[in-house]
Design a protein around this motif. Structure first.
Motif, PDB file in Angstrom:
ATOM      1  N   THR A 233       0.875  -1.189   0.000  1.00 21.63           N
ATOM      2  CA  THR A 233       0.000   0.000   0.000  1.00 21.63           C
ATOM      3  C   THR A 233       0.900   1.224   0.000  1.00 21.63           C
ATOM      4  OG1 THR A 233      -1.485  -1.216   1.478  1.00 21.63           O
ATOM      5  CG2 THR A 233      -1.894   1.150   1.255  1.00 21.63           C
ATOM      6  N   ALA A 234       0.517   2.259  -0.750  1.00 21.30           N
ATOM      7  CA  ALA A 234       1.286   3.514  -0.700  1.00 21.30           C
ATOM      8  C   ALA A 234       0.380   4.655  -0.277  1.00 21.30           C
ATOM      9  CB  ALA A 234       1.908   3.813  -2.056  1.00 21.30           C
ATOM     10  N   LEU A 235       0.853   5.453   0.682  1.00 18.82           N
ATOM     11  CA  LEU A 235       0.159   6.692   1.054  1.00 18.82           C
ATOM     12  C   LEU A 235       0.980   7.843   0.490  1.00 18.82           C
ATOM     13  CD1 LEU A 235      -0.819   4.626   3.317  1.00 18.82           C
ATOM     14  CD2 LEU A 235      -1.180   6.653   4.728  1.00 18.82           C
ATOM     15  N   ILE A 236       0.318   8.780  -0.157  1.00 18.73           N
ATOM     16  CA  ILE A 236       1.019   9.962  -0.657  1.00 18.73           C
ATOM     17  C   ILE A 236       0.723  11.082   0.328  1.00 18.73           C
ATOM     18  CG2 ILE A 236       1.228  11.573  -2.584  1.00 18.73           C
ATOM     19  CD1 ILE A 236       0.277   9.221  -4.356  1.00 18.73           C
ATOM     20  N   THR A 237       1.773  11.545   1.034  1.00 22.55           N
ATOM     21  CA  THR A 237       1.531  12.471   2.148  1.00 22.55           C
ATOM     22  C   THR A 237       2.346  13.762   2.015  1.00 22.55           C
ATOM     23  OG1 THR A 237       3.250  11.621   3.639  1.00 22.55           O
ATOM     24  CG2 THR A 237       1.133  10.470   3.668  1.00 22.55           C
ATOM     25  N   ASN A 238       1.843  14.775   2.679  1.00 19.80           N
ATOM     26  CA  ASN A 238       2.377  16.141   2.571  1.00 19.80           C
ATOM     27  C   ASN A 238       3.731  16.308   3.269  1.00 19.80           C
ATOM     28  OD1 ASN A 238       2.871  18.907   2.983  1.00 19.80           O
ATOM     29  ND2 ASN A 238       0.693  19.389   2.986  1.00 19.80           N
ATOM     30  N   MET A 239       4.741  16.736   2.498  1.00 14.66           N
ATOM     31  CA  MET A 239       6.023  17.136   3.093  1.00 14.66           C
ATOM     32  C   MET A 239       6.357  18.545   2.588  1.00 14.66           C
ATOM     33  SD  MET A 239       8.542  16.918   5.052  1.00 14.66           S
ATOM     34  CE  MET A 239       7.886  15.610   6.036  1.00 14.66           C
ATOM     35  N   GLY A 264       0.495  15.004  21.445  1.00 15.95           N
ATOM     36  CA  GLY A 264       1.286  15.276  20.245  1.00 15.95           C
ATOM     37  C   GLY A 264       0.518  15.998  19.162  1.00 15.95           C
ATOM     38  N   PRO A 265       1.242  16.480  18.130  1.00 19.04           N
ATOM     39  CA  PRO A 265       0.609  17.267  17.060  1.00 19.04           C
ATOM     40  C   PRO A 265      -0.332  16.425  16.196  1.00 19.04           C
ATOM     41  CG  PRO A 265       3.022  17.267  16.879  1.00 19.04           C
ATOM     42  CD  PRO A 265       2.679  16.341  17.971  1.00 19.04           C
ATOM     43  N   GLU A 266      -1.400  17.068  15.737  1.00 15.60           N
ATOM     44  CA  GLU A 266      -2.459  16.367  15.021  1.00 15.60           C
ATOM     45  C   GLU A 266      -1.979  15.791  13.677  1.00 15.60           C
ATOM     46  OE1 GLU A 266      -5.111  15.221  16.139  1.00 15.60           O
ATOM     47  OE2 GLU A 266      -5.845  14.488  14.208  1.00 15.60           O
ATOM     48  N   ASP A 267      -1.114  16.546  12.941  1.00 18.89           N
ATOM     49  CA  ASP A 267      -0.673  16.035  11.634  1.00 18.89           C
ATOM     50  C   ASP A 267       0.125  14.744  11.797  1.00 18.89           C
ATOM     51  OD1 ASP A 267       1.538  17.348  12.777  1.00 18.89           O
ATOM     52  OD2 ASP A 267       2.211  18.287  10.913  1.00 18.89           O
ATOM     53  N   ILE A 273      -1.452   7.102  12.468  1.00 16.50           N
ATOM     54  CA  ILE A 273      -2.619   6.213  12.567  1.00 16.50           C
ATOM     55  C   ILE A 273      -2.905   5.590  11.200  1.00 16.50           C
ATOM     56  CG2 ILE A 273      -5.147   6.201  12.885  1.00 16.50           C
ATOM     57  CD1 ILE A 273      -4.715   8.145  15.241  1.00 16.50           C
ATOM     58  N   GLU A 274      -2.827   6.400  10.137  1.00 23.40           N
ATOM     59  CA  GLU A 274      -3.143   5.866   8.795  1.00 23.40           C
ATOM     60  C   GLU A 274      -2.076   4.877   8.318  1.00 23.40           C
ATOM     61  OE1 GLU A 274      -6.100   6.109   7.414  1.00 23.40           O
ATOM     62  OE2 GLU A 274      -6.562   7.257   9.226  1.00 23.40           O
ATOM     63  N   LEU A 275      -0.796   5.164   8.591  1.00 19.68           N
ATOM     64  CA  LEU A 275       0.266   4.233   8.177  1.00 19.68           C
ATOM     65  C   LEU A 275       0.137   2.907   8.942  1.00 19.68           C
ATOM     66  CD1 LEU A 275       3.337   6.675   8.076  1.00 19.68           C
ATOM     67  CD2 LEU A 275       2.337   5.518   6.100  1.00 19.68           C
ATOM     68  N   ALA A 276      -0.049   3.007  10.253  1.00 18.43           N
ATOM     69  CA  ALA A 276      -0.160   1.783  11.065  1.00 18.43           C
ATOM     70  C   ALA A 276      -1.416   1.002  10.683  1.00 18.43           C
ATOM     71  CB  ALA A 276      -0.175   2.141  12.554  1.00 18.43           C
ATOM     72  N   SER A 277      -2.500   1.712  10.385  1.00 15.91           N
ATOM     73  CA  SER A 277      -3.746   1.016   9.999  1.00 15.91           C
ATOM     74  C   SER A 277      -3.545   0.276   8.685  1.00 15.91           C
ATOM     75  CB  SER A 277      -4.899   2.017   9.845  1.00 15.91           C
ATOM     76  OG  SER A 277      -5.087   2.726  11.040  1.00 15.91           O
TER      77      SER A 277
END
Ligand code: URA
Length: 433
Positions: A233-239, A264-267, A273-277
């Protein structure tokens, strides 16, 4: 077979056979093909690209050029995660124990910091005594006993990639999709996990600068992983902006612990949570909603934090550090950068912020440099925040006063102000399965 013919075929747009690809990787790894011929082939691939079949074979050949970790005793339960790198990206520190606490077997090889991006191994070494060079027996026993083990890149893994990357780096052939995919996925295949989650980052601090480019790379990596028998699975996330507020090794560890405490910070919390899920959904064959519910429960109940403590202790450090952030040594100098005028932060160049942290001692300018684990930056404001003149934007931390001036120049240059609030890029652009 002749290397000349392989170069000629790719140069004129031909498709290489599996035999040709495997032959040149094996011969190059063994030192039987000169760099100038492989450079010519890399340039031909850069312009002519590769089909998915060619890239899948190249990836497998790179993986098989060295040691392949045999995790078969853990069946389908092995889970790995890879980030294309970012600033303030401490997600492995959170996601690995989180996934292990839900039932994944996380047997992971991580890297050191590179350029403006930090590395998990350097962050883990903020814990006094933490051993990132376990023997094979220690590594496997730890996965058997507590479900998580993270070590540094070993010399024997994918030696073909080491040679190819060094060559690409000096021949302007790094940014080719099949070459990036085979480089990253070759190492991941050799690391042995059945389930792989990729965090492909886009924006000013990411390896890919736009969401569109990140999507092309992520799609290719997912396809090549599947062709090589992995669930991926790939997540495309903001950097485009640093992740969380702390940048620098022990500072990032402290922020990771705060997320594991349910704070901790929300981002940062959301991406973790999404990566671990995604890891748990694939590994434990769960519906993503069920996986997310288990991950959140583990965070809220303290199970993930307890797993983190168990892991840090098992690898030779003192678990008390996971409960008391005051134990980490603090940098001697704290220098505030303040806003010279009022307005919104419309852009924060994450790469420049990463470079400023490196100047302060958090990263290496050359391979031989020694890291200062307490150095780095604590951001007080990020993209979209409003500041009044004189408000603190960030605090620079270092043990070397001589570094402040150039770090300040770099960090100040990273910030753009505007009168209007900017439109923020989404934290998670897309998920590709
Ligand atoms: N990271 C890698 O490991 N390889 C590449 O080719 C690019 C980024």
């Amino acid at each position: 077979m002749r290397m000349y013919d392989i170069i000629e075929k790719k140069k004129t747009g031909g498709e290489l056979t599996d035999e040709e690809i495997r032959w040149f990787i094996n011969e190059y790894t063994d030192g039987n093909i000169p760099d100038y011929q492989v450079s010519a082939l890399m340039m031909a691939v850069y312009f002519r690209s590769m089909t998915d079949r060619e890239t899948a074979t190249l990836t497998a050949a790179i993986a098989e050029s060295g040691k392949m970790l045999d995790l078969s005793e853990f069946g389908e339960l092995t889970a790995d995660k890879h980030s294309t790198g970012g600033v303030g990206d401490k997600t492995t520190l959170i996601v690995a124990p989180l996934a292990a606490s839900v039932g994944c077997k996380v047997a992971k090889i991580s890297g050191r910091g590179l350029g403006h991006t930090g590395g998990t191994v350097d962050k883990l070494e903020s814990f006094p005594g933490f051993n990132t060079s376990l023997t094979a027996e220690e590594f496997f026993n730890q996965v058997r006993n507590i479900g998580i083990s993270v070590i540094g890149q070993s010399e024997g893994i994918a030696p073909a990639d080491k040679k190819l990357y060094a060559l690409r780096d000096v021949t302007a052939t790094v940014n080719s999709i099949p070459l990036i995919t085979s480089s990253i996925m070759g190492k991941k295949l050799a690391a042995g996990s059945k389930n792989i989650v990729l965090d492909v980052k886009y924006g000013s601090g990411g390896f890919m600068k736009t969401a569109e480019d990140a999507e092309v790379l992520a799609t290719n990596m997912v396809e090549i992983g599947k062709r090589n028998g992995r669930r991926i699975t790939a997540l495309i996330t903001n950097m485009d902006v640093p992740l969380g507020y702390n940048i620098g090794n022990s500072l990032e560890v402290i922020e990771a612990i705060s997320v594991l405490r349910g704070e901790g910070p929300e981002d940062l919390r959301r991406i973790c949570i999404e990566l671990a899920s995604a890891m748990c959904a694939s590994t434990l064959s769960l519906d993503i909603k069920e996986a997310r519910a288990r991950v959140i429960e583990s965070l809220q109940s303290g199970k993930a934090l307890a797993k983190f403590k168990e892991w840090i202790s098992a690898q030779g450090s003192d678990g008390e550090y996971t409960e008391n952030a005051d134990l980490f040594p603090k940098a001697a100098i704290a220098y505030d950068i303040k806003a010279c005028n009022s307005g919104y932060i419309s852009h924060m160049d994450a790469e420049m912020i990463g470079n400023a942290a490196t100047i302060l001692g958090a990263g290496r300018a050359s391979k031989e440099d020694v890291i200062d684990h307490s150095a780095g930056i604590i951001l007080k404001k990020k993209n979209g925040d409003y500041l009044n003149e004189g408000d603190v934007i960030m605090t620079l931390l270092t043990n070397d006063e001589g570094r402040i001036s150039s770090a300040e120049k770099m960090a100040t240059g990273a910030i753009t102000f505007a009168d209007k609030a900017p439109e923020l890029m989404p934290l998670i652009h897309k998920i590709i399965i």
